[in-house]
Scaffold this active site. Sequence first.
Site, PDB file in Angstrom:
ATOM      1  N   PRO A   1       0.807  -1.145  -0.192  1.00  9.06           N
ATOM      2  CA  PRO A   1       0.151   0.091  -0.115  1.00  9.06           C
ATOM      3  C   PRO A   1       0.819   1.193   0.046  1.00  9.06           C
ATOM      4  O   PRO A   1       1.749   1.496   0.703  1.00  9.06           O
ATOM      5  CB  PRO A   1      -0.864  -0.066   1.388  1.00  9.06           C
ATOM      6  CG  PRO A   1      -0.747  -1.631   1.670  1.00  9.06           C
ATOM      7  CD  PRO A   1       0.467  -2.234   0.991  1.00  9.06           C
ATOM      8  N   GLU A   2       0.435   2.139  -0.777  1.00  8.77           N
ATOM      9  CA  GLU A   2       1.346   3.379  -1.358  1.00  8.77           C
ATOM     10  C   GLU A   2       0.387   4.613  -0.430  1.00  8.77           C
ATOM     11  O   GLU A   2      -0.611   4.255   0.349  1.00  8.77           O
ATOM     12  CB  GLU A   2       1.798   3.653  -2.429  1.00  8.77           C
ATOM     13  CG  GLU A   2       2.645   2.516  -3.059  1.00  8.77           C
ATOM     14  CD  GLU A   2       2.843   2.882  -4.400  1.00  8.77           C
ATOM     15  OE1 GLU A   2       2.831   3.891  -4.693  1.00  8.77           O
ATOM     16  OE2 GLU A   2       2.660   1.710  -5.278  1.00  8.77           O
TER      17      GLU A   2
ATOM     18  N   LYS B   1       3.961   6.508   4.542  1.00  9.18           N
ATOM     19  CA  LYS B   1       2.970   5.151   4.410  1.00  9.18           C
ATOM     20  C   LYS B   1       2.765   4.619   5.970  1.00  9.18           C
ATOM     21  O   LYS B   1       2.226   3.450   6.114  1.00  9.18           O
ATOM     22  CB  LYS B   1       3.833   4.123   3.765  1.00  9.18           C
ATOM     23  CG  LYS B   1       4.136   4.438   2.330  1.00  9.18           C
ATOM     24  CD  LYS B   1       5.017   3.279   1.569  1.00  9.18           C
ATOM     25  CE  LYS B   1       5.497   3.822   0.080  1.00  9.18           C
ATOM     26  NZ  LYS B   1       6.260   2.664  -0.537  1.00  9.18           N
TER      27      LYS B   1
ATOM     28  N   HIS C   1      -5.028 -15.527   9.574  1.00  9.38           N
ATOM     29  CA  HIS C   1      -4.306 -14.374   9.206  1.00  9.38           C
ATOM     30  C   HIS C   1      -4.725 -13.234   9.922  1.00  9.38           C
ATOM     31  O   HIS C   1      -4.138 -12.212   9.729  1.00  9.38           O
ATOM     32  CB  HIS C   1      -4.409 -14.117   7.763  1.00  9.38           C
ATOM     33  CG  HIS C   1      -3.944 -15.315   6.913  1.00  9.38           C
ATOM     34  ND1 HIS C   1      -2.738 -16.098   6.904  1.00  9.38           N
ATOM     35  CD2 HIS C   1      -4.490 -16.001   5.795  1.00  9.38           C
ATOM     36  CE1 HIS C   1      -2.781 -16.989   6.118  1.00  9.38           C
ATOM     37  NE2 HIS C   1      -3.692 -16.836   5.175  1.00  9.38           N
TER      38      HIS C   1
ATOM     39  N   ARG D   1      13.398  -3.391  -8.925  1.00  8.64           N
ATOM     40  CA  ARG D   1      11.773  -3.086  -9.183  1.00  8.64           C
ATOM     41  C   ARG D   1      11.423  -3.134 -10.462  1.00  8.64           C
ATOM     42  O   ARG D   1      11.915  -2.579 -11.445  1.00  8.64           O
ATOM     43  CB  ARG D   1      11.680  -1.786  -8.401  1.00  8.64           C
ATOM     44  CG  ARG D   1      12.212  -1.421  -7.184  1.00  8.64           C
ATOM     45  CD  ARG D   1      11.677  -2.424  -6.084  1.00  8.64           C
ATOM     46  NE  ARG D   1      10.216  -2.234  -5.892  1.00  8.64           N
ATOM     47  CZ  ARG D   1       9.736  -1.367  -5.074  1.00  8.64           C
ATOM     48  NH1 ARG D   1      10.572  -0.502  -4.336  1.00  8.64           N
ATOM     49  NH2 ARG D   1       8.409  -1.260  -4.983  1.00  8.64           N
TER      50      ARG D   1
END
Length: 284
Positions: free
Chosen positions: A2-3, A59, A94, A263
Site C-alpha cells: 500500500p502506498e 506510508k 491471518h 523493481r
Amino acid sequence: MPELPEVTTVINELKETVLNKPLDQVQVNLRKVLKNIDPQLLNKQLKNQFFTDIKRKGKYIIFLLSNGLYLVSHLRMEGKYFFEERGSKFNQKHVLVEFHFDDGSQLNYHDTRQFGTFHLYEKLEQAAQLNKLAFDPLEAGFDYRKIFQKAQNSKRKVKTFILDQTVISGIGNIYADEILFASKINPETMVDQLTIKEIEILCKNATKILAKAIVMKGTTISSFSFKKDHTGGYQNFLKVHTKKDQPCSVCNQLIVKKKINGRGSYFCLNCQKITTKVSTKLNP
C-alpha cells in the site's frame, strides 16, 4: 505494498468506524508484529482507552490514544484492517492483532505475509522511522526546489531516487511508474541530469496523481482492500504500470517492463526518452 493513496483510504475508513470507542482488550496472535512492546503491556496500555484521531506520515498509520500514547502501524506488503460489528462472523485465519471495543465490535489487523509492524510511543519524536521521512507530495512543505537540490547530489536513476522515502515519502512502485510517464521522464535517467523544470513537472504530477488516486480510493492490482469486499478504483486509470506489451495510450508503441534496482518498472520508450542536461557553459 500500500502506498500513500491506499494508506490514506484505509485511514479514512478507520475514522468512520473506530474513533472514540473505548477499548476493552487487545489480543495479539503473532508476537513478532510488535516491535518495541510485548502483548501484555500493549493490552494494559490500551485497555479502557480510545482512539482520538488517526493520522498518516508517509506510508505509516498513526493512532492517537486518549492517554497521549501513539500506536504506529505499517502495513508493509499485505496488511489490512477489517472492522467487525458485534456478532459478525469472519475468518480468523491471518488475523494477527484484534482490537476489541466495549460495545462488542472489533478491529482486526489481517496480514497474510506477516510483515506488518506496530510500535507504541509516548512521544512521536521517539519514532526514528518517522523522523527520517521526507515531506510527501500532499504536504505543504513539499518543495520541488528542495527535491532538485537533492537530485543534484545524487548519482541514482530517477526511479530509484523518487522511491527513496527520505527524498519523497509515500510513493511506491505503482505511482512512481505513473508519475514518470506523466512527466515524460525515462525511469533510467540519472536524476542529476534532470533540469529544475523537469523536477518541477515531476513534483506537480506526483501531487496530481496521488490526489486523484485518493479520490478513487487507491489502486487494487492484487489484493488491496480498504474494507471487506471493497477495492480501489485507480487501477482503471493506470497508463503504464502492469501494461507490458500493451499499446501506449499516447503513441501506441508497446509498453516495456524492465527491472530497475530490483523493481519491475513499466514505461514507454518513445514517450519517455533518456535525455541529458544541456550545459549552459560557453566553450573556452
